[in-house]
Structure formats: C-alpha cells, structure tokens
Design a protein around this motif. Sequence first.
Motif, mmCIF file in Angstrom:
data_model
loop_
_atom_site.group_PDB
_atom_site.id
_atom_site.type_symbol
_atom_site.label_atom_id
_atom_site.label_comp_id
_atom_site.label_asym_id
_atom_site.label_seq_id
_atom_site.Cartn_x
_atom_site.Cartn_y
_atom_site.Cartn_z
ATOM 1 N N ILE A 34 72.014 43.816 -2.878
ATOM 2 C CA ILE A 34 70.848 44.555 -3.429
ATOM 3 C C ILE A 34 69.825 44.464 -2.539
ATOM 4 N N ILE A 35 69.576 45.652 -2.206
ATOM 5 C CA ILE A 35 68.411 46.320 -1.192
ATOM 6 C C ILE A 35 67.539 46.894 -1.866
ATOM 7 N N GLY A 36 67.795 47.608 -3.133
ATOM 8 C CA GLY A 36 67.258 48.331 -3.940
ATOM 9 C C GLY A 36 66.748 48.286 -5.382
ATOM 10 N N CYS A 37 66.205 48.676 -5.744
ATOM 11 C CA CYS A 37 66.813 48.876 -7.328
ATOM 12 C C CYS A 37 65.399 49.602 -7.866
ATOM 13 N N ILE A 38 65.402 50.045 -9.102
ATOM 14 C CA ILE A 38 64.755 51.416 -10.182
ATOM 15 C C ILE A 38 65.025 51.479 -11.493
ATOM 16 N N ALA A 39 64.402 51.188 -12.216
ATOM 17 C CA ALA A 39 64.899 51.366 -13.639
ATOM 18 C C ALA A 39 64.365 52.890 -14.492
ATOM 19 N N ILE A 40 64.217 53.324 -15.164
ATOM 20 C CA ILE A 40 63.591 54.204 -16.479
ATOM 21 C C ILE A 40 64.070 53.452 -17.232
ATOM 22 N N LEU A 41 62.557 53.199 -18.120
ATOM 23 C CA LEU A 41 62.732 53.229 -19.665
ATOM 24 C C LEU A 41 62.217 53.815 -21.028
ATOM 25 N N SER A 42 63.570 53.764 -21.412
ATOM 26 C CA SER A 42 62.928 55.457 -22.907
ATOM 27 C C SER A 42 61.819 54.775 -23.156
ATOM 28 N N LYS A 43 61.139 55.544 -23.551
ATOM 29 C CA LYS A 43 59.611 55.459 -24.359
ATOM 30 C C LYS A 43 59.705 56.492 -25.898
ATOM 31 N N PRO A 44 59.182 56.136 -27.403
ATOM 32 C CA PRO A 44 59.015 56.830 -28.526
ATOM 33 C C PRO A 44 58.090 58.061 -27.545
ATOM 34 N N ASN A 45 57.951 59.554 -27.942
ATOM 35 C CA ASN A 45 57.473 61.119 -28.195
ATOM 36 C C ASN A 45 58.018 61.275 -26.850
ATOM 37 N N ASN A 46 59.477 60.929 -26.382
ATOM 38 C CA ASN A 46 59.632 61.661 -25.519
ATOM 39 C C ASN A 46 59.582 61.429 -24.510
ATOM 40 N N GLU A 47 59.256 60.061 -23.887
ATOM 41 C CA GLU A 47 58.620 59.696 -22.546
ATOM 42 C C GLU A 47 59.518 58.362 -22.221
ATOM 43 N N ALA A 48 59.006 58.516 -20.410
ATOM 44 C CA ALA A 48 59.808 57.113 -20.095
ATOM 45 C C ALA A 48 58.583 56.317 -19.132
ATOM 46 N N GLN A 49 58.778 55.029 -18.896
ATOM 47 C CA GLN A 49 58.212 54.481 -17.831
ATOM 48 C C GLN A 49 59.345 54.266 -16.986
#
Length: 131
Positions: A34-49
């Motif tokens: 593994i040389i890199g990563c990224i994540a998207i985490l769902s949040k309330p109100n149609n938002e993500a982190q």
Amino acid sequence: MRSHRTPRFDFYEFLEHYNPEKDKIWLATYNEKIIGCIAILSKPNNEAQLRWFLVHPVFRGTGVGKHLFTKAIAHCQEQQLKNVYLLTTDEQHKAITMYKKAGFQLTASMKLKQWGKTMSEERYDLDLTKS
C-alpha cells in the motif's frame, strides 16, 4: 469563520459503522504494498467527510494522490451529496493548496495543542451543489 469542534471519527468507528453503499476507502498499491489511501465517510444531512488521505513520500508528485483524490470526489458527486468536508492543520501547506484548487473553502479554524506544539485545526468544505 466559525470556530467549532467537529467530533472525531477514528478508523475503529469507521469499521463499526461501515455502510458499503455510502462509505468508501481506496488503496493505491505498488509491488503489492500500500502506497496511498483515501476514504469517504458518510455523514447526516447528505454530507461526507474526506479522511485518511495519505501517500507514501516516495510516491508524492507522481499523480497517485491526485488519482485517489479525484476518485473520492467523483464518488461524492455520484452519491449526489451536498457537501464534503475535511479536517487538516494549518501546517499542511501543499495539501491545503490542492484542496483550495479543487474548490474547498476554509470554514472553521481552531487553535489546539498537539504533538507538543500549538497549531490550528482547519475545516475545509466543498459545496457540491455548485459543481
């Protein structure tokens, strides 16, 4: 600019609350490492982190990070999210430049003492309704 504390969401919590329809993590590999990563985490109100955006120093500047970043933002657009945000420190100059170039705007800043020094934790938001 508001100054607030966004609740922390660590990797254990990601695993506990993982929703395969909304939450995603991408890994970049080279020679089975593994040389890199990224994540998207769902949040309330149609938002993500956007979280855990990391690229091994040897592979920075090769396009790996840009590819991961583009995949993550495209996922947010496909999900028709209204907003995606990230938290960083004011010391991450190269990353902040990239975020701003992609349309993220500084929306909050808070001084904190971490790793033996004082810095600012900053929140950047990307309004996907304007894209």
